[in-house]
Design a protein around this motif. Structure first.
Motif, PDB file in Angstrom:
ATOM      1  N   TRP A 192       0.801  -1.216   0.000  1.00 24.34           N
ATOM      2  CA  TRP A 192       0.000   0.000   0.000  1.00 24.34           C
ATOM      3  C   TRP A 192       0.841   1.278   0.000  1.00 24.34           C
ATOM      4  O   TRP A 192       0.286   2.369   0.005  1.00 24.34           O
ATOM      5  CB  TRP A 192      -0.986   0.038   1.185  1.00 24.34           C
ATOM      6  N   SER A 193       2.160   1.157  -0.025  1.00 26.55           N
ATOM      7  CA  SER A 193       2.989   2.363  -0.035  1.00 26.55           C
ATOM      8  C   SER A 193       2.971   3.038  -1.405  1.00 26.55           C
ATOM      9  O   SER A 193       3.261   4.231  -1.516  1.00 26.55           O
ATOM     10  CB  SER A 193       4.427   2.025   0.359  1.00 26.55           C
ATOM     11  N   GLY A 194       2.633   2.286  -2.452  1.00 22.72           N
ATOM     12  CA  GLY A 194       2.637   2.852  -3.795  1.00 22.72           C
ATOM     13  C   GLY A 194       1.315   3.446  -4.239  1.00 22.72           C
ATOM     14  O   GLY A 194       1.188   3.919  -5.366  1.00 22.72           O
ATOM     15  N   GLY A 195       0.319   3.441  -3.366  1.00 23.87           N
ATOM     16  CA  GLY A 195      -0.993   3.979  -3.727  1.00 23.87           C
ATOM     17  C   GLY A 195      -2.109   3.101  -3.191  1.00 23.87           C
ATOM     18  O   GLY A 195      -1.935   1.883  -3.031  1.00 23.87           O
ATOM     19  N   ARG A 196      -3.242   3.701  -2.905  1.00 24.57           N
ATOM     20  CA  ARG A 196      -4.348   2.990  -2.275  1.00 24.57           C
ATOM     21  C   ARG A 196      -5.645   3.099  -3.069  1.00 24.57           C
ATOM     22  O   ARG A 196      -6.748   2.950  -2.528  1.00 24.57           O
ATOM     23  CB  ARG A 196      -4.535   3.511  -0.842  1.00 24.57           C
ATOM     24  N   GLU A 197      -5.492   3.326  -4.377  1.00 21.49           N
ATOM     25  CA  GLU A 197      -6.674   3.486  -5.222  1.00 21.49           C
ATOM     26  C   GLU A 197      -7.551   2.238  -5.224  1.00 21.49           C
ATOM     27  O   GLU A 197      -8.773   2.327  -5.375  1.00 21.49           O
ATOM     28  CB  GLU A 197      -6.254   3.814  -6.659  1.00 21.49           C
ATOM     29  N   ARG A 213     -18.075  -6.062  -5.859  1.00 20.42           N
ATOM     30  CA  ARG A 213     -17.143  -5.649  -6.912  1.00 20.42           C
ATOM     31  C   ARG A 213     -15.709  -5.875  -6.458  1.00 20.42           C
ATOM     32  O   ARG A 213     -15.433  -5.972  -5.261  1.00 20.42           O
ATOM     33  CB  ARG A 213     -17.372  -4.177  -7.259  1.00 20.42           C
ATOM     34  N   SER A 214     -14.798  -5.966  -7.418  1.00 20.83           N
ATOM     35  CA  SER A 214     -13.392  -6.227  -7.111  1.00 20.83           C
ATOM     36  C   SER A 214     -12.480  -5.290  -7.885  1.00 20.83           C
ATOM     37  O   SER A 214     -12.783  -4.895  -9.011  1.00 20.83           O
ATOM     38  CB  SER A 214     -13.015  -7.679  -7.442  1.00 20.83           C
ATOM     39  N   ARG A 215     -11.374  -4.952  -7.259  1.00 22.33           N
ATOM     40  CA  ARG A 215     -10.286  -4.226  -7.903  1.00 22.33           C
ATOM     41  C   ARG A 215      -8.989  -4.967  -7.599  1.00 22.33           C
ATOM     42  O   ARG A 215      -8.815  -5.493  -6.506  1.00 22.33           O
ATOM     43  CB  ARG A 215     -10.178  -2.784  -7.400  1.00 22.33           C
ATOM     44  N   ARG A 216      -8.082  -4.961  -8.560  1.00 22.79           N
ATOM     45  CA  ARG A 216      -6.800  -5.659  -8.372  1.00 22.79           C
ATOM     46  C   ARG A 216      -5.731  -4.699  -7.875  1.00 22.79           C
ATOM     47  O   ARG A 216      -5.614  -3.557  -8.327  1.00 22.79           O
ATOM     48  CB  ARG A 216      -6.342  -6.302  -9.674  1.00 22.79           C
ATOM     49  N   TYR A 217      -4.954  -5.188  -6.911  1.00 21.96           N
ATOM     50  CA  TYR A 217      -3.790  -4.459  -6.413  1.00 21.96           C
ATOM     51  C   TYR A 217      -2.575  -5.362  -6.581  1.00 21.96           C
ATOM     52  O   TYR A 217      -2.576  -6.507  -6.125  1.00 21.96           O
ATOM     53  CB  TYR A 217      -3.972  -4.095  -4.934  1.00 21.96           C
ATOM     54  N   LEU A 218      -1.539  -4.859  -7.237  1.00 24.45           N
ATOM     55  CA  LEU A 218      -0.308  -5.621  -7.421  1.00 24.45           C
ATOM     56  C   LEU A 218       0.705  -5.182  -6.384  1.00 24.45           C
ATOM     57  O   LEU A 218       1.157  -4.033  -6.375  1.00 24.45           O
ATOM     58  CB  LEU A 218       0.258  -5.405  -8.828  1.00 24.45           C
ATOM     59  N   HIS A 219       1.050  -6.117  -5.504  1.00 23.46           N
ATOM     60  CA  HIS A 219       2.053  -5.848  -4.476  1.00 23.46           C
ATOM     61  C   HIS A 219       3.421  -6.213  -5.034  1.00 23.46           C
ATOM     62  O   HIS A 219       3.702  -7.386  -5.303  1.00 23.46           O
ATOM     63  CB  HIS A 219       1.743  -6.671  -3.230  1.00 23.46           C
ATOM     64  N   GLU A 220       4.247  -5.205  -5.242  1.00 23.45           N
ATOM     65  CA  GLU A 220       5.565  -5.424  -5.831  1.00 23.45           C
ATOM     66  C   GLU A 220       6.631  -5.464  -4.741  1.00 23.45           C
ATOM     67  O   GLU A 220       6.720  -4.563  -3.901  1.00 23.45           O
ATOM     68  CB  GLU A 220       5.897  -4.307  -6.825  1.00 23.45           C
ATOM     69  N   LYS A 221       7.430  -6.517  -4.780  1.00 25.48           N
ATOM     70  CA  LYS A 221       8.581  -6.635  -3.875  1.00 25.48           C
ATOM     71  C   LYS A 221       9.838  -6.677  -4.733  1.00 25.48           C
ATOM     72  O   LYS A 221      10.025  -7.612  -5.513  1.00 25.48           O
ATOM     73  CB  LYS A 221       8.445  -7.887  -3.003  1.00 25.48           C
ATOM     74  N   VAL A 246      12.435  -9.199  -8.813  1.00 24.16           N
ATOM     75  CA  VAL A 246      11.147  -8.525  -8.697  1.00 24.16           C
ATOM     76  C   VAL A 246      10.065  -9.586  -8.558  1.00 24.16           C
ATOM     77  O   VAL A 246      10.013 -10.548  -9.332  1.00 24.16           O
ATOM     78  CB  VAL A 246      10.847  -7.644  -9.927  1.00 24.16           C
ATOM     79  N   GLU A 247       9.216  -9.418  -7.574  1.00 22.40           N
ATOM     80  CA  GLU A 247       8.087 -10.331  -7.350  1.00 22.40           C
ATOM     81  C   GLU A 247       6.805  -9.524  -7.353  1.00 22.40           C
ATOM     82  O   GLU A 247       6.707  -8.489  -6.685  1.00 22.40           O
ATOM     83  CB  GLU A 247       8.240 -11.069  -6.021  1.00 22.40           C
ATOM     84  N   LEU A 248       5.824  -9.978  -8.111  1.00 21.38           N
ATOM     85  CA  LEU A 248       4.519  -9.334  -8.168  1.00 21.38           C
ATOM     86  C   LEU A 248       3.460 -10.300  -7.634  1.00 21.38           C
ATOM     87  O   LEU A 248       3.279 -11.400  -8.168  1.00 21.38           O
ATOM     88  CB  LEU A 248       4.170  -8.934  -9.603  1.00 21.38           C
ATOM     89  N   VAL A 249       2.786  -9.883  -6.573  1.00 23.99           N
ATOM     90  CA  VAL A 249       1.738 -10.702  -5.966  1.00 23.99           C
ATOM     91  C   VAL A 249       0.390 -10.015  -6.211  1.00 23.99           C
ATOM     92  O   VAL A 249       0.164  -8.899  -5.719  1.00 23.99           O
ATOM     93  CB  VAL A 249       1.958 -10.877  -4.455  1.00 23.99           C
TER      94      VAL A 249
END
Length: 277
Positions: free
Chosen positions: A17-22, A191-199, A264-267
């Motif tokens: 959530w540090s990259g945005g909370r849209e 409803r759903s929205r996708r959030y990509l957690h990048e490490k 880089v890992e995307l979850v």
């Protein structure tokens, strides 16, 4: 319910959530009076709720692990005043919440349902506790993507993940199917929205990255999931995977020593929100 250490939770949720909370927009956090974070662990998402809800809102974190609640309480520090109110932390089970009916106007959870043997029971309890919205932020661990400068790391992580998904015993790839659970529990306007957690791991490496590499080289990182992996692999197959995993870890350590290792890992997390009928 599966249990986790505070250090594991910190590692897996670092930077979330540090990259945005849209992706949390459907939770209408700015309009909440009382919010509940179920299975809060060390309070990472509880603190997000605290920062995004109004100053006079009540935010409560619930978890069955007293030790994690102690860490959550210790880690909360409003510092410069960016977090408007101090959250409350209460011990309780996700399927028997210590709150009354309609006690909050948002009952939420993050990475909780994937660790429960009966996620539907927890969803029903979230519905009972909320007078308005229910939200679940759950990952699809089957769709995790990893890119690494160590070629065999990507391949081995894919192999280990497949075995883990088969042997873990709970639905850790639930993320994109939470809508079905919500609708079965009687929620509407789902409803759903996708959030990509990048490490991302790049030089200069922090202490956590160096520790992670060392755990790969020693096999300790894989051993932490041994029970789940052995649910899908024979003893010989696990030993073979561990041998190859340690060799990969030594390559990672060498790459860090030369300062040319990157990962880089995307979850993918699905933020699913529904309204109580």
């Amino acid at each position: 319910m599966r249990r986790f250490s505070a250090s594991y939770l910190a590692h897996t949720r670092e930077g979330m959530w540090s990259g945005g909370r849209e992706a949390l927009a459907d939770c209408s956090l700015g309009d909440r009076d009382r919010a509940l974070d179920v299975g809060c662990g060390t309070g990472a998402f509880t603190r997000v709720l605290t920062e995004e809800t109004p100053q006079d809102a009540t935010v409560i974190g619930v978890d069955a692990d007293i030790g994690l609640l102690d860490v959550a309480s210790d880690r909360y520090d409003p510092g410069d005043g960016s977090a408007p109110c101090r959250p409350q932390y209460v011990a309780g089970d996700a399927t028997r919440l210590p709150v009354g009916d309609d006690a909050v106007d948002l009952a939420a959870c993050q990475a909780l349902l994937i660790n429960l043997p009966s996620p539907a029971a927890a969803v029903r309890e979230l519905v009972r506790a909320s007078s308005d919205l229910v939200a679940a932020i759950e990952p699809n661990n089957a769709a995790v993507a990893v890119a690494s400068t160590v070629d065999r790391e990507t391949t081995l992580e894919r192999e280990a993940r497949a075995a883990y998904l088969e042997g873990v015993g709970t639905d850790v790839a639930l993320g994109d199917r939470v809508e079905t659970l919500f609708e079965a529990a009687g929620l509407v306007d789902v409803r759903s929205r996708r959030y990509l957690h990048e490490k991302r791991t790049v030089p200069p490496y922090d202490d956590r990255s160096l520790e992670s590499a060392a755990r790969k080289a020693s096999g300790a990182g894989l051993d932490a999931h041994r029970e789940a992996l052995r649910g899908a692999l024979s003893a010989a197959d696990y030993d073979d995977l561990r041998r190859r995993w340690r060799a990969m870890g030594r390559e990672v350590v060498a790459g860090m020593r030369d300062r040319d290792y990157e990962r880089v890992e995307l979850v993918p997390f699905e933020v699913t929100v529904g309204r109580v009928r």
